[in-house]
Design a protein around this motif. Structure first.
Motif, PDB file in Angstrom:
ATOM      1  N   TYR A 113      70.360  50.490  18.487  1.00 15.47           N
ATOM      2  CA  TYR A 113      69.438  51.607  18.740  1.00 15.47           C
ATOM      3  C   TYR A 113      69.601  52.662  17.650  1.00 15.47           C
ATOM      4  CZ  TYR A 113      67.553  55.635  21.343  1.00 15.47           C
ATOM      5  OH  TYR A 113      66.844  56.727  21.738  1.00 15.47           O
ATOM      6  N   GLN A 114      70.867  52.985  17.350  1.00 16.46           N
ATOM      7  CA  GLN A 114      71.111  54.011  16.325  1.00 16.46           C
ATOM      8  C   GLN A 114      70.746  53.525  14.933  1.00 16.46           C
ATOM      9  OE1 GLN A 114      75.104  54.723  17.486  1.00 16.46           O
ATOM     10  NE2 GLN A 114      74.614  56.671  18.433  1.00 16.46           N
ATOM     11  N   ALA A 115      70.816  52.218  14.702  1.00 15.03           N
ATOM     12  CA  ALA A 115      70.418  51.700  13.385  1.00 15.03           C
ATOM     13  C   ALA A 115      68.945  52.041  13.142  1.00 15.03           C
ATOM     14  CB  ALA A 115      70.645  50.188  13.320  1.00 15.03           C
ATOM     15  N   ASN A 116      68.099  51.802  14.152  1.00 12.47           N
ATOM     16  CA  ASN A 116      66.683  52.152  13.974  1.00 12.47           C
ATOM     17  C   ASN A 116      66.494  53.662  13.844  1.00 12.47           C
ATOM     18  OD1 ASN A 116      65.153  49.820  13.698  1.00 12.47           O
ATOM     19  ND2 ASN A 116      65.196  49.397  15.890  1.00 12.47           N
ATOM     20  N   LEU A 117      67.170  54.407  14.701  1.00 10.98           N
ATOM     21  CA  LEU A 117      67.050  55.874  14.621  1.00 10.98           C
ATOM     22  C   LEU A 117      67.451  56.362  13.230  1.00 10.98           C
ATOM     23  CD1 LEU A 117      66.434  56.261  17.588  1.00 10.98           C
ATOM     24  CD2 LEU A 117      68.384  57.779  17.772  1.00 10.98           C
ATOM     25  N   ALA A 118      68.595  55.845  12.755  1.00  7.26           N
ATOM     26  CA  ALA A 118      69.155  56.346  11.496  1.00  7.26           C
ATOM     27  C   ALA A 118      68.280  55.968  10.306  1.00  7.26           C
ATOM     28  CB  ALA A 118      70.561  55.783  11.304  1.00  7.26           C
ATOM     29  N   VAL A 119      67.841  54.712  10.266  1.00  7.81           N
ATOM     30  CA  VAL A 119      67.108  54.260   9.078  1.00  7.81           C
ATOM     31  C   VAL A 119      65.714  54.885   9.042  1.00  7.81           C
ATOM     32  CG1 VAL A 119      66.161  52.244   7.900  1.00  7.81           C
ATOM     33  CG2 VAL A 119      68.438  52.137   8.939  1.00  7.81           C
ATOM     34  N   ILE A 120      65.042  54.879  10.197  1.00  7.91           N
ATOM     35  CA  ILE A 120      63.667  55.394  10.213  1.00  7.91           C
ATOM     36  C   ILE A 120      63.663  56.898   9.931  1.00  7.91           C
ATOM     37  CG2 ILE A 120      61.610  55.706  11.634  1.00  7.91           C
ATOM     38  CD1 ILE A 120      62.507  53.104  13.151  1.00  7.91           C
ATOM     39  N   SER A 121      64.565  57.630  10.619  1.00  2.00           N
ATOM     40  CA  SER A 121      64.559  59.092  10.425  1.00  2.00           C
ATOM     41  C   SER A 121      65.199  59.476   9.093  1.00  2.00           C
ATOM     42  CB  SER A 121      65.266  59.797  11.584  1.00  2.00           C
ATOM     43  OG  SER A 121      66.653  59.532  11.533  1.00  2.00           O
ATOM     44  N   GLY A 122      65.994  58.555   8.530  1.00  2.00           N
ATOM     45  CA  GLY A 122      66.550  58.824   7.199  1.00  2.00           C
ATOM     46  C   GLY A 122      65.506  58.628   6.106  1.00  2.00           C
ATOM     47  N   LEU A 123      64.597  57.652   6.317  1.00  2.00           N
ATOM     48  CA  LEU A 123      63.606  57.341   5.275  1.00  2.00           C
ATOM     49  C   LEU A 123      62.405  58.284   5.307  1.00  2.00           C
ATOM     50  CD1 LEU A 123      63.528  53.433   5.541  1.00  2.00           C
ATOM     51  CD2 LEU A 123      64.313  54.764   3.569  1.00  2.00           C
ATOM     52  N   ALA A 124      61.954  58.618   6.511  1.00  2.00           N
ATOM     53  CA  ALA A 124      60.685  59.353   6.617  1.00  2.00           C
ATOM     54  C   ALA A 124      60.933  60.753   7.159  1.00  2.00           C
ATOM     55  CB  ALA A 124      59.737  58.605   7.548  1.00  2.00           C
ATOM     56  N   ASN A 125      60.059  61.693   6.759  1.00  2.00           N
ATOM     57  CA  ASN A 125      60.134  63.038   7.361  1.00  2.00           C
ATOM     58  C   ASN A 125      58.728  63.495   7.725  1.00  2.00           C
ATOM     59  OD1 ASN A 125      58.913  64.044   5.079  1.00  2.00           O
ATOM     60  ND2 ASN A 125      60.810  64.828   4.192  1.00  2.00           N
ATOM     61  N   ASN A 126      58.594  64.798   8.017  1.00  2.00           N
ATOM     62  CA  ASN A 126      57.306  65.251   8.559  1.00  2.00           C
ATOM     63  C   ASN A 126      56.176  65.275   7.539  1.00  2.00           C
ATOM     64  OD1 ASN A 126      58.146  67.390   7.102  1.00  2.00           O
ATOM     65  ND2 ASN A 126      58.373  68.825   8.833  1.00  2.00           N
ATOM     66  N   GLU A 127      56.452  64.841   6.321  1.00  2.00           N
ATOM     67  CA  GLU A 127      55.358  64.722   5.344  1.00  2.00           C
ATOM     68  C   GLU A 127      54.886  63.274   5.231  1.00  2.00           C
ATOM     69  OE1 GLU A 127      56.865  66.435   1.750  1.00  2.00           O
ATOM     70  OE2 GLU A 127      57.096  68.399   2.724  1.00  2.00           O
ATOM     71  N   ASP A 128      55.496  62.385   5.993  1.00  2.00           N
ATOM     72  CA  ASP A 128      55.197  60.948   5.864  1.00  2.00           C
ATOM     73  C   ASP A 128      54.430  60.410   7.066  1.00  2.00           C
ATOM     74  OD1 ASP A 128      56.658  60.604   3.387  1.00  2.00           O
ATOM     75  OD2 ASP A 128      58.471  60.907   4.589  1.00  2.00           O
ATOM     76  N   THR A 129      53.957  59.170   6.881  1.00  2.00           N
ATOM     77  CA  THR A 129      53.315  58.455   7.989  1.00  2.00           C
ATOM     78  C   THR A 129      54.047  57.134   8.168  1.00  2.00           C
ATOM     79  OG1 THR A 129      51.195  59.401   7.376  1.00  2.00           O
ATOM     80  CG2 THR A 129      51.128  57.471   8.807  1.00  2.00           C
ATOM     81  N   ILE A 130      54.263  56.764   9.428  1.00  2.00           N
ATOM     82  CA  ILE A 130      54.885  55.473   9.729  1.00  2.00           C
ATOM     83  C   ILE A 130      53.882  54.671  10.539  1.00  2.00           C
ATOM     84  CG2 ILE A 130      56.882  54.318  10.743  1.00  2.00           C
ATOM     85  CD1 ILE A 130      58.408  56.941  10.626  1.00  2.00           C
ATOM     86  N   VAL A 131      53.706  53.407  10.167  1.00  2.00           N
ATOM     87  CA  VAL A 131      52.729  52.571  10.872  1.00  2.00           C
ATOM     88  C   VAL A 131      53.498  51.472  11.590  1.00  2.00           C
ATOM     89  CG1 VAL A 131      50.616  51.226  10.650  1.00  2.00           C
ATOM     90  CG2 VAL A 131      51.079  53.069   9.037  1.00  2.00           C
ATOM     91  N   ILE A 132      53.354  51.427  12.918  1.00  2.00           N
ATOM     92  CA  ILE A 132      54.179  50.500  13.704  1.00  2.00           C
ATOM     93  C   ILE A 132      53.319  49.637  14.625  1.00  2.00           C
ATOM     94  CG2 ILE A 132      56.141  52.094  13.679  1.00  2.00           C
ATOM     95  CD1 ILE A 132      55.573  52.805  16.559  1.00  2.00           C
ATOM     96  N   ASP A 133      53.867  48.475  14.971  1.00  2.00           N
ATOM     97  CA  ASP A 133      53.256  47.615  15.975  1.00  2.00           C
ATOM     98  C   ASP A 133      53.225  48.382  17.310  1.00  2.00           C
ATOM     99  OD1 ASP A 133      53.105  44.219  16.483  1.00  2.00           O
ATOM    100  OD2 ASP A 133      53.318  45.544  18.219  1.00  2.00           O
ATOM    101  N   ALA A 134      52.116  48.293  18.028  1.00  2.00           N
ATOM    102  CA  ALA A 134      51.983  49.056  19.285  1.00  2.00           C
ATOM    103  C   ALA A 134      53.042  48.640  20.307  1.00  2.00           C
ATOM    104  CB  ALA A 134      50.588  48.867  19.869  1.00  2.00           C
TER     105      ALA A 134
END
Ligand code: PMP
Length: 390
Positions: A113-134
């Motif tokens: 769980y923390q791996a996803n939290l850490a990598v996603i929030s480490g890579l992107a910030n509030n200037e970015d867009t993330i596109v995910i499977d629903a």
């Protein structure tokens, strides 16, 4: 309104579940007999809902490694790697995971769980867009929320819809993180990964694949869907967990992007939590070797999975789209799913019960996860129980 008022619907919900006997969301595991058997509520029960795909929870080499680490290094690290330093096992496991994928860099986290939290929030910030499977796992949604980025969802496992969404982003698509999973944990379907890679390449987006349920399960060396599809080096970030095929707890990310290492200094879920215990790291290292040389276990796992899938389909259950070690029976109502779950429990078979909104299309699920350590007789018993209850 008090802080506690919002729990009222939950209280009513739980009363209606518990009024009928054992709690499906907190089954008491009273004794563990083996990777595939336990005593639950006084009954000897086949475990068919554990994610223990390769059955390594009692593997001798994993146990020996964990015992030795406990004796040499103690029970815990008592802090984060940033503050308390990295044990040699943390660093060795990172080198071994990177080598396993033939990638440059790996980071180990305290949970999947923390791996996803850490990598996603480490890579992107509030200037970015993330596109995910629903139908993404909660840890992916939570990682996106923590990042502050805009979240765009595409239709489940639909590369054309991803293409459409990326087109709408225009020039921003080139700076977008796209997230999919290898095997989806609800229905056991595999991502159409080659098509996703084509789409992300066309838009120069970056792709993260969560292989939580496919590590150890797919690919000749167990490296997941990215290996089976031959796209390890076309995938920007591969995330996974130790808590399923590797039979411990923890998570990882591998990549050839040198920036992966910087996540250590930029990501709160890495910095502000204690690092994995030495015994966990030690058993994980032993399990990773077994996964790599686990063609025998994978052959057994898939033989059981195909047999169970065929049997349930022939017994009239509505199932996910393809045979897989995750096999979900889809039921229209919660009551039907609960009755099936309870019936299986009474037949000595433990599976998972999953209600909306965690499920796709508002269905309720009774989900099996198959284990390589299941015996043919146990698979017979699971088949029989589903037949009687069909
Ligand atoms: N990703 C996916 C797709 C998962 O299914 C899970 C766990 N069910 C996780 C991440 C989180 O892993 P862990 O339970 O090891 O924290």
């Amino acid at each position: 309104m008090s802080l506690f008022d919002k729990f009222q619907p939950l209280v009513q919900d739980r009363q209606s579940l518990l009024g009928q006997g054992v709690d499906p969301f907190g089954a008491p595991i009273e004794e563990i007999y083996s990777p595939t058997e336990a005593r639950i509520n006084g009954r000897r029960t086949i475990l068919a809902g554990t994610n223990n795909y390769l059955g390594l929870t009692f593997d001798k080499e994993c146990l020996d490694a964990a015992h030795a680490a406990l004796d040499e290094l103690g029970t815990g690290t008592t802090g984060s790697r940033m503050a308390n330093g990295s044990f040699s096992g943390h660093r060795a496991l990172e080198r071994e995971i990177a080598a396993f994928y033939e990638c440059d860099k790996a980071i180990v986290f305290t949970t999947g769980y923390q791996a996803n939290l850490a990598v996603i929030s480490g890579l992107a910030n509030n200037e970015d867009t993330i596109v995910i499977d629903a139908d993404s796992h909660a840890s992916i949604y939570d990682g996106c929320r923590l990042s502050g980025a805009d979240i765009v969802r595409f239709r489940h496992n639909n590369p054309d819809d991803l293409d459409k969404r990326l087109k709408r982003l225009g020039e921003r698509a080139a700076n977008t993180l796209v997230i999919i999973e290898g095997i989806y944990s609800m229905l056991g379907d595999k991502a159409r990964i080659r098509e996703f890679i084509e789409v992300k390449n066309a838009h120069q987006a970056l792709l993260l694949v969560d292989e939580a349920h496919s590590l150890g399960v797919l690919g000749e060396r167990g490296r997941g869907l990215v290996e089976e599809a031959g796209v390890i080096h076309e995938t920007d970030f591969i995330v996974g967990t130790f808590s399923k095929s590797l039979a411990s707890t923890g998570g990882y990310c591998v990549s050839n992007h040198p920036q992966l290492d910087l996540i250590r200094y930029a990501s709160r879920p890495y910095i502000f939590t204690a690092s994995p215990c030495p015994s966990v790291i030690a058993s994980t290292r032993a399990a990773l070797k077994r996964v790599e040389n686990g063609a025998d276990l994978r052959a057994r796992l898939w033989r059981h999975a195909r047999r169970l899938y065929r049997h349930l389909r022939d017994a009239g259950y509505e199932l996910g789209p393809e045979p897989c070690p995750v096999i979900a029976a889809l039921l229209d109502t919660r009551e039907q799913a609960l009755a099936l779950w309870r019936g299986l429990h009474e037949h000595g078979v433990y599976v998972n019960l999953i209600f909306p909104p965690a499920t796709p299309d508002g269905k309720s699920l009774v989900r099996i996860s198959v284990c390589a350590a299941h015996t043919d007789e146990q698979i017979d018993k699971i088949c029989e129980a589903f037949s009687v209850l069909a």
